[in-house]
Motif scaffolding. Structure first.
Motif, PDB file in Angstrom:
ATOM      1  N   PHE A 179       0.838  -1.203   0.000  1.00 56.22           N
ATOM      2  CA  PHE A 179       0.000   0.000   0.000  1.00 56.22           C
ATOM      3  C   PHE A 179       0.871   1.251   0.000  1.00 56.22           C
ATOM      4  CE2 PHE A 179      -2.834   3.234   1.614  1.00 56.22           C
ATOM      5  CZ  PHE A 179      -4.010   2.932   0.956  1.00 56.22           C
ATOM      6  N   ALA A 180       1.902   1.248   0.855  1.00 58.63           N
ATOM      7  CA  ALA A 180       2.782   2.415   0.946  1.00 58.63           C
ATOM      8  C   ALA A 180       3.533   2.626  -0.362  1.00 58.63           C
ATOM      9  CB  ALA A 180       3.760   2.226   2.100  1.00 58.63           C
ATOM     10  N   LEU A 181       4.029   1.520  -0.921  1.00 54.19           N
ATOM     11  CA  LEU A 181       4.770   1.608  -2.177  1.00 54.19           C
ATOM     12  C   LEU A 181       3.860   2.116  -3.290  1.00 54.19           C
ATOM     13  CD1 LEU A 181       7.658   0.902  -2.992  1.00 54.19           C
ATOM     14  CD2 LEU A 181       6.776  -1.271  -3.847  1.00 54.19           C
ATOM     15  N   GLY A 182       2.651   1.578  -3.333  1.00 53.94           N
ATOM     16  CA  GLY A 182       1.701   2.029  -4.345  1.00 53.94           C
ATOM     17  C   GLY A 182       1.444   3.523  -4.230  1.00 53.94           C
ATOM     18  N   GLY A 183       1.266   4.000  -2.987  1.00 51.94           N
ATOM     19  CA  GLY A 183       1.042   5.425  -2.783  1.00 51.94           C
ATOM     20  C   GLY A 183       2.235   6.250  -3.238  1.00 51.94           C
ATOM     21  N   ALA A 184       3.436   5.759  -2.934  1.00 50.41           N
ATOM     22  CA  ALA A 184       4.646   6.488  -3.337  1.00 50.41           C
ATOM     23  C   ALA A 184       4.738   6.557  -4.858  1.00 50.41           C
ATOM     24  CB  ALA A 184       5.885   5.801  -2.756  1.00 50.41           C
ATOM     25  N   VAL A 185       4.448   5.436  -5.533  1.00 45.09           N
ATOM     26  CA  VAL A 185       4.497   5.420  -6.993  1.00 45.09           C
ATOM     27  C   VAL A 185       3.481   6.399  -7.572  1.00 45.09           C
ATOM     28  CG1 VAL A 185       4.061   3.990  -9.011  1.00 45.09           C
ATOM     29  CG2 VAL A 185       5.415   3.085  -7.148  1.00 45.09           C
ATOM     30  N   THR A 186       2.282   6.410  -6.988  1.00 44.59           N
ATOM     31  CA  THR A 186       1.247   7.315  -7.483  1.00 44.59           C
ATOM     32  C   THR A 186       1.655   8.773  -7.303  1.00 44.59           C
ATOM     33  OG1 THR A 186      -0.406   5.683  -6.919  1.00 44.59           O
ATOM     34  CG2 THR A 186      -1.174   7.908  -7.340  1.00 44.59           C
ATOM     35  N   ALA A 187       2.191   9.089  -6.116  1.00 41.63           N
ATOM     36  CA  ALA A 187       2.602  10.479  -5.873  1.00 41.63           C
ATOM     37  C   ALA A 187       3.714  10.883  -6.824  1.00 41.63           C
ATOM     38  CB  ALA A 187       3.050  10.645  -4.423  1.00 41.63           C
TER      39      ALA A 187
END
Lengths: 288, 306
Positions: A193-201
């Motif tokens: 989840f954290a990685l996905g958020g970082a990629v999106t940002a």
């Protein structure tokens, strides 16, 4: 040719955004409808760093990505773990997480328009044209595309060839069997989840180089990312990339040939075709 | 009819009568609020008819509503007004059937995503058609007063209630409760799940479009950007879930307080409405999963009673 290349350039950034969402949905099983707001937040951060601190948006990624990672990890641990614990079935978790992330999405929009105001924002970075195959394209779009390919490629390598990436893929395939081989599903989900958020940002910061954003535009990106994830298949990186490029080209073609106001309608047409003929995703296998 | 049913019927008739007389004893302000509440009551109750038993979160309300307002905008001069909500209801039901046929065979996530962008997509198409034909927004100038709109909405709300009550007692309603509890079980006991869901989804589609047709004169000027404002869909979801979808009267219990709160917030701090909407969603998920209905049922169980 112009349409194909512009579409490809756009599709590259879309792919990065959708990869973020796909990690969150495929591994952590959270349908994150606040994904677009994370993107806008990334864009805001890049804008603010560039205009106030004269920091190059590419260098700013080094700050934005870790911050987004931390923020999303916290969101998962504080807001979403209670829902995961409470859920009796995957369906119940889906409904709860959809409602919760809707709430977060509206709250984020509210907070961002409070801080930054309701206006549009953009900045001029590398706005000089470059020539490719006989037509000229804005340099910032090309740079964004190259970065998206690099980051997406790194992510794919990490998922394919490291132990942690293997864990994530195992959870994505079967979250109930993963603990049997010693995988901490909760930690893996939080990481995804954290990685996905970082990629999106990160994708948001790239998008802000050539797109005009405002606080409430996030839902449009959420919508596109969702369509791409479903088209490509949940948990399928290759499918996500192909679907993103297809969407980028379809949107560009419709905008150039028919009317720029119809881009979402174009996305819906693709979505409709996928739902009717390949609801399991472009490369997915039919479920029995 | 059992004594209990007679009592419920009497209570409903008395409450309905009290509502219908609002224009007589209430001020103009309360009539405006009453019309807004009646609108949301129609939308939220019909929403809950489908989304309550099936747990499919529909965000298509704004699309149906917008189609309804456009029906009025296009034909209010050439057709008698009473025909417009009927045409709108048919159009709304047809749109719902189309959306349902595409998405309701699949899992719930596809449905949510498809309805999330539906209003925006329909808006883009309408805008494009208007640009092609050179038409702009439309003025809807009728002799209808707020009072008549209020009564029409009240009648529509009564219809929705009757429909909900009848569906609840019918084979369709029974089938839907089974689908909501376990779709696999429903399939194995011979229920055509996709057909049942599509049929039921047409009810909120028709009701929302009819409400849109009735309310068009209130907006006076209609253009795609305002007619298809996606916010409406979310307000309806919040109100229905806040009240609770377990019972027929649940959504109304959410509509009344939320409309008052929304009104207060838009007057005091118009920029904070989205934040309020977000917090309301979070409140429902974390604190009030069953809405007010859930609270009420728990309280009754605790303090004796049935």
């Amino acid at each position: 040719m112009f349409i194909l290349i512009t579409g490809l350039l756009l599709g590259g950034t879309y792919a990065l955004i959708a990869l973020g969402l796909n990690l969150q949905y495929g591994v952590a099983r959270i349908m994150n409808l606040a994904n677009g707001e994370m993107l806008v937040a990334g864009g805001f951060a890049a804008f603010w760093l560039y205009t106030a601190g004269q920091i190059n948006p590419i260098a700013a990624l080094l700050v934005i990505a870790p911050l987004a990672f931390a923020a999303n990890w916290l969101i998962y641990q504080v807001m979403l773990v209670p829902l995961v614990k409470r859920a009796k079935s995957r369906g119940a978790l889906e409904v709860d997480s959809i409602l919760a992330t809707f709430g977060m999405s509206f709250a984020f929009v509210g907070i961002m328009s409070w801080i930054f105001g309701g206006g549009y924002f953009n900045y001029a970075f590398l706005a000089t044209p470059v020539d490719l195959f006989g037509s000229s394209y804005a340099q910032n779009r090309v740079v964004a595309f190259v970065l998206a390919v690099l980051i997406g490629g790194a992510l794919w390598l990490w998922l394919s060839f490291t132990r942690a990436g293997l864990n994530l893929r195992a959870v994505s395939v079967n979250p109930r069997s993963a603990p049997l081989v010693g995988i901490d599903v909760r930690a893996a989900s939080a990481l995804a989840f954290a990685l996905g958020g970082a990629v999106t940002a990160t994708g948001g910061a790239l998008v802000s180089m050539f797109f005009t954003l405002d606080a409430s535009v996030g839902v449009l990106f959420t919508m596109k990312a969702l369509i791409i994830v479903i088209m490509g298949g949940v948990g399928d990186i290759r499918g996500t990339i192909v679907a993103a490029v297809l969407l980028g080209i379809a949107e560009t073609a419709v905008a150039r040939l028919i009317d720029p106001g119809l881009t979402l309608a174009a996305a819906y047409l693709l979505f409709l075709l996928v739902l009717l003929f390949r609801p399991q995703g472009l490369f997915g296998k039919a479920q029995t | 009819m059992s004594a209990r049913e007679v009592r419920n019927l009497l209570v409903s008739v008395v409450l309905l009568g009290l509502c219908a007389l609002l224009p007589v004893y209430g001020s103009a302000y309360w009539l405006t609020m009453g019309t807004t509440m009646a609108m949301f009551a129609v939308l939220a109750t019909s929403w809950a008819l489908f989304s309550g038993p099936t747990h499919y979160i529909s965000l298509a309300t704004a699309a149906f509503f917008g189609v309804g307002t456009f029906v009025t905008g296009l034909w209010f001069q050439s057709l008698p007004f009473w025909a417009l909500p009927l045409i709108a209801a048919v159009a709304g039901a047809a749109l719902a059937a189309l959306v349902g046929l595409v998405t309701l065979r699949l899992s719930g996530v596809y449905f949510v995503i498809f309805t999330l962008g539906l209003a925006e997509m329909v808006r883009q198409v309408f805008t494009w058609v208007q640009n092609q034909t050179g038409a702009r927004g439309m003025y809807v100038l009728t002799s209808l007063t707020e009072r008549e709109i209020f009564w029409m909405l009240l009648a529509l709300g009564t219809l929705v209630y009757l429909a909900g009550w009848l569906i609840g007692r019918s084979r369709l309603g029974f089938a839907l409760r089974i689908i909501g509890n376990d779709e696999t079980v429903a399939k194995h006991s011979g229920i055509d799940t996709a057909r049942a869901k599509v049929l039921l989804f047409m009810v909120p589609g028709a009701a929302a479009a009819a409400a849109g047709a009735m309310l068009a004169p209130r907006y006076i000027y209609i253009e795609p950007a305002t007619a298809f404002a996606p916010l409406l869909s979310f307000q309806v979801v919040i109100m229905a879930l806040l009240g609770g979808t377990g019972r027929l009267w649940g959504p109304i219990a959410g509509v009344i307080p939320f409309t008052l709160l929304w009104e207060a917030i838009t007057r005091q701090a118009p920029n904070q409405t989205l934040l309020l909407l977000g917090l309301a969603f979070l409140l429902i998920v974390y604190v009030l999963p069953g809405g007010f209905v859930g609270l009420w049922d728990r309280a009754r169980r605790r303090w004796g009673g049935r």
